[in-house]
Design a protein around this motif. Structure first.
Motif, PDB file in Angstrom:
ATOM      1  N   GLY A   1       0.821  -1.214   0.000  1.00  0.00           N
ATOM      2  CA  GLY A   1       0.000   0.000   0.000  1.00  0.00           C
ATOM      3  C   GLY A   1       0.850   1.257   0.000  1.00  0.00           C
ATOM      4  O   GLY A   1       0.580   2.211  -0.741  1.00  0.00           O
ATOM      5  N   ILE A   2       1.886   1.255   0.812  1.00  0.00           N
ATOM      6  CA  ILE A   2       2.790   2.402   0.858  1.00  0.00           C
ATOM      7  C   ILE A   2       3.512   2.562  -0.474  1.00  0.00           C
ATOM      8  O   ILE A   2       3.769   3.686  -0.921  1.00  0.00           O
ATOM      9  CB  ILE A   2       3.792   2.254   2.023  1.00  0.00           C
ATOM     10  CG1 ILE A   2       3.074   2.387   3.356  1.00  0.00           C
ATOM     11  CG2 ILE A   2       4.903   3.280   1.930  1.00  0.00           C
ATOM     12  CD1 ILE A   2       2.451   3.746   3.604  1.00  0.00           C
ATOM     13  N   SER A   3       3.842   1.466  -1.144  1.00  0.00           N
ATOM     14  CA  SER A   3       4.517   1.558  -2.436  1.00  0.00           C
ATOM     15  C   SER A   3       3.614   2.169  -3.499  1.00  0.00           C
ATOM     16  O   SER A   3       4.081   2.927  -4.354  1.00  0.00           O
ATOM     17  CB  SER A   3       5.010   0.185  -2.881  1.00  0.00           C
ATOM     18  OG  SER A   3       6.032  -0.244  -2.012  1.00  0.00           O
ATOM     19  N   ILE A   4       2.334   1.857  -3.457  1.00  0.00           N
ATOM     20  CA  ILE A   4       1.396   2.496  -4.385  1.00  0.00           C
ATOM     21  C   ILE A   4       1.315   3.987  -4.070  1.00  0.00           C
ATOM     22  O   ILE A   4       1.317   4.832  -4.972  1.00  0.00           O
ATOM     23  CB  ILE A   4       0.001   1.829  -4.317  1.00  0.00           C
ATOM     24  CG1 ILE A   4       0.091   0.352  -4.731  1.00  0.00           C
ATOM     25  CG2 ILE A   4      -1.003   2.580  -5.171  1.00  0.00           C
ATOM     26  CD1 ILE A   4       0.621   0.112  -6.120  1.00  0.00           C
ATOM     27  N   VAL A   5       1.263   4.304  -2.787  1.00  0.00           N
ATOM     28  CA  VAL A   5       1.273   5.715  -2.383  1.00  0.00           C
ATOM     29  C   VAL A   5       2.596   6.356  -2.805  1.00  0.00           C
ATOM     30  O   VAL A   5       2.627   7.502  -3.253  1.00  0.00           O
ATOM     31  CB  VAL A   5       1.036   5.853  -0.862  1.00  0.00           C
ATOM     32  CG1 VAL A   5       1.269   7.269  -0.392  1.00  0.00           C
ATOM     33  CG2 VAL A   5      -0.370   5.394  -0.506  1.00  0.00           C
ATOM     34  N   ALA A   6       3.694   5.609  -2.695  1.00  0.00           N
ATOM     35  CA  ALA A   6       5.002   6.124  -3.109  1.00  0.00           C
ATOM     36  C   ALA A   6       5.006   6.462  -4.598  1.00  0.00           C
ATOM     37  O   ALA A   6       5.584   7.465  -5.003  1.00  0.00           O
ATOM     38  CB  ALA A   6       6.091   5.102  -2.794  1.00  0.00           C
ATOM     39  N   ALA A   7       4.357   5.620  -5.398  1.00  0.00           N
ATOM     40  CA  ALA A   7       4.267   5.916  -6.832  1.00  0.00           C
ATOM     41  C   ALA A   7       3.499   7.215  -7.055  1.00  0.00           C
ATOM     42  O   ALA A   7       3.897   8.044  -7.883  1.00  0.00           O
ATOM     43  CB  ALA A   7       3.593   4.756  -7.565  1.00  0.00           C
ATOM     44  N   ALA A   8       2.421   7.389  -6.318  1.00  0.00           N
ATOM     45  CA  ALA A   8       1.650   8.626  -6.443  1.00  0.00           C
ATOM     46  C   ALA A   8       2.474   9.832  -5.980  1.00  0.00           C
ATOM     47  O   ALA A   8       2.459  10.892  -6.615  1.00  0.00           O
ATOM     48  CB  ALA A   8       0.355   8.524  -5.639  1.00  0.00           C
ATOM     49  N   LEU A   9       3.204   9.666  -4.875  1.00  0.00           N
ATOM     50  CA  LEU A   9       4.047  10.757  -4.381  1.00  0.00           C
ATOM     51  C   LEU A   9       5.164  11.074  -5.367  1.00  0.00           C
ATOM     52  O   LEU A   9       5.491  12.244  -5.590  1.00  0.00           O
ATOM     53  CB  LEU A   9       4.642  10.393  -3.019  1.00  0.00           C
ATOM     54  CG  LEU A   9       3.673  10.336  -1.851  1.00  0.00           C
ATOM     55  CD1 LEU A   9       4.390   9.837  -0.601  1.00  0.00           C
ATOM     56  CD2 LEU A   9       3.038  11.679  -1.603  1.00  0.00           C
ATOM     57  N   LEU A  10       5.763  10.051  -5.968  1.00  0.00           N
ATOM     58  CA  LEU A  10       6.801  10.264  -6.962  1.00  0.00           C
ATOM     59  C   LEU A  10       6.225  10.994  -8.175  1.00  0.00           C
ATOM     60  O   LEU A  10       6.862  11.888  -8.730  1.00  0.00           O
ATOM     61  CB  LEU A  10       7.424   8.932  -7.371  1.00  0.00           C
ATOM     62  CG  LEU A  10       8.643   8.992  -8.273  1.00  0.00           C
ATOM     63  CD1 LEU A  10       9.783   9.753  -7.595  1.00  0.00           C
ATOM     64  CD2 LEU A  10       9.103   7.594  -8.646  1.00  0.00           C
ATOM     65  N   PHE A  11       5.020  10.629  -8.558  1.00  0.00           N
ATOM     66  CA  PHE A  11       4.343  11.306  -9.668  1.00  0.00           C
ATOM     67  C   PHE A  11       4.136  12.786  -9.342  1.00  0.00           C
ATOM     68  O   PHE A  11       4.454  13.661 -10.146  1.00  0.00           O
ATOM     69  CB  PHE A  11       3.002  10.613  -9.957  1.00  0.00           C
ATOM     70  CG  PHE A  11       2.230  11.247 -11.073  1.00  0.00           C
ATOM     71  CD1 PHE A  11       2.531  10.935 -12.388  1.00  0.00           C
ATOM     72  CD2 PHE A  11       1.213  12.148 -10.817  1.00  0.00           C
ATOM     73  CE1 PHE A  11       1.829  11.521 -13.430  1.00  0.00           C
ATOM     74  CE2 PHE A  11       0.502  12.735 -11.852  1.00  0.00           C
ATOM     75  CZ  PHE A  11       0.804  12.422 -13.162  1.00  0.00           C
ATOM     76  N   VAL A  12       3.630  13.065  -8.145  1.00  0.00           N
ATOM     77  CA  VAL A  12       3.386  14.456  -7.728  1.00  0.00           C
ATOM     78  C   VAL A  12       4.703  15.221  -7.639  1.00  0.00           C
ATOM     79  O   VAL A  12       4.798  16.363  -8.106  1.00  0.00           O
ATOM     80  CB  VAL A  12       2.622  14.499  -6.378  1.00  0.00           C
ATOM     81  CG1 VAL A  12       2.609  15.894  -5.804  1.00  0.00           C
ATOM     82  CG2 VAL A  12       1.210  13.980  -6.559  1.00  0.00           C
ATOM     83  N   ALA A  13       5.733  14.607  -7.054  1.00  0.00           N
ATOM     84  CA  ALA A  13       7.043  15.262  -6.957  1.00  0.00           C
ATOM     85  C   ALA A  13       7.596  15.546  -8.351  1.00  0.00           C
ATOM     86  O   ALA A  13       8.208  16.599  -8.579  1.00  0.00           O
ATOM     87  CB  ALA A  13       8.011  14.401  -6.154  1.00  0.00           C
ATOM     88  N   GLY A  14       7.375  14.641  -9.283  1.00  0.00           N
ATOM     89  CA  GLY A  14       7.817  14.855 -10.662  1.00  0.00           C
ATOM     90  C   GLY A  14       7.100  16.013 -11.324  1.00  0.00           C
ATOM     91  O   GLY A  14       7.721  16.848 -11.994  1.00  0.00           O
ATOM     92  N   ILE A  15       5.795  16.089 -11.122  1.00  0.00           N
ATOM     93  CA  ILE A  15       5.020  17.198 -11.698  1.00  0.00           C
ATOM     94  C   ILE A  15       5.463  18.527 -11.096  1.00  0.00           C
ATOM     95  O   ILE A  15       5.643  19.517 -11.817  1.00  0.00           O
ATOM     96  CB  ILE A  15       3.496  16.974 -11.472  1.00  0.00           C
ATOM     97  CG1 ILE A  15       3.018  15.738 -12.244  1.00  0.00           C
ATOM     98  CG2 ILE A  15       2.698  18.199 -11.841  1.00  0.00           C
ATOM     99  CD1 ILE A  15       3.119  15.849 -13.749  1.00  0.00           C
ATOM    100  N   VAL A  16       5.661  18.568  -9.783  1.00  0.00           N
ATOM    101  CA  VAL A  16       6.124  19.798  -9.126  1.00  0.00           C
ATOM    102  C   VAL A  16       7.503  20.187  -9.655  1.00  0.00           C
ATOM    103  O   VAL A  16       7.766  21.365  -9.912  1.00  0.00           O
ATOM    104  CB  VAL A  16       6.132  19.639  -7.590  1.00  0.00           C
ATOM    105  CG1 VAL A  16       6.821  20.818  -6.921  1.00  0.00           C
ATOM    106  CG2 VAL A  16       4.709  19.510  -7.065  1.00  0.00           C
ATOM    107  N   ALA A  17       8.383  19.205  -9.843  1.00  0.00           N
ATOM    108  CA  ALA A  17       9.719  19.492 -10.386  1.00  0.00           C
ATOM    109  C   ALA A  17       9.622  20.069 -11.794  1.00  0.00           C
ATOM    110  O   ALA A  17      10.370  20.990 -12.146  1.00  0.00           O
ATOM    111  CB  ALA A  17      10.574  18.230 -10.374  1.00  0.00           C
TER     112      ALA A  17
END
Length: 141
Positions: A21-37
């Motif tokens: 579950g945390i890894s799926i959330v991690a993918a979402a967080l990585l996606f958001v961090a990528g968009i912000v970058a």
């Protein structure tokens, strides 16, 4: 008193489920961090007035260079987030690598945007922890 095999299996399954579950959330967080970058990079490339310019910064690059660094890292992070969602091995390795590079870039970006840089660093640390602690089974997620 020692735990029974059943208790150990339930404990392991609970930890595994939490890590997935945390890894799926991690993918979402990585996606958001990528968009912000990507948005940080676009702002830097356009020499936006939102950026704070500091003098005598030892790691100072041309603002356009910083912009392209953030855009490239952001695009790669978004792609890697997709690989992480499907549970691919390359996605896991790349997620740790990109999140690590993002931490370095955000650390060097601190004088320009300290609050956003710290937020992205925290998200990247969560991504690294989640992906590193997740041990996918052979039968899928």
């Amino acid at each position: 008193m020692s735990e029974s095999n059943t208790d150990k299996q339930i404990n392991a399954a609970t930890k595994e489920g939490f890590a997935v579950g945390i890894s799926i959330v991690a993918a979402a967080l990585l996606f958001v961090a990528g968009i912000v970058a990507i948005f940080q990079g676009i702002s830097a490339v356009n020499n936006d007035n939102l950026l704070v310019f500091t003098e005598d910064y030892i790691f100072e690059f041309n603002l356009t260079s910083w912009g392209w660094i953030h855009i490239v890292l952001g695009i790669i992070a978004v792609i890697v987030a997709g690989g992480l969602v499907v549970g691919s091995d390359w996605g896991r390795v790349a997620a740790i690598l990109i999140a690590s590079l993002s931490i370095i870039a955000q650390f060097l970006w601190l004088p320009y945007y300290p609050v956003w840089a710290i937020i992205i660093i925290i998200l990247d640390i969560i991504v690294i922890w989640a992906v590193a602690s997740w041990k996918p089974r052979a039968d899928g997620l």
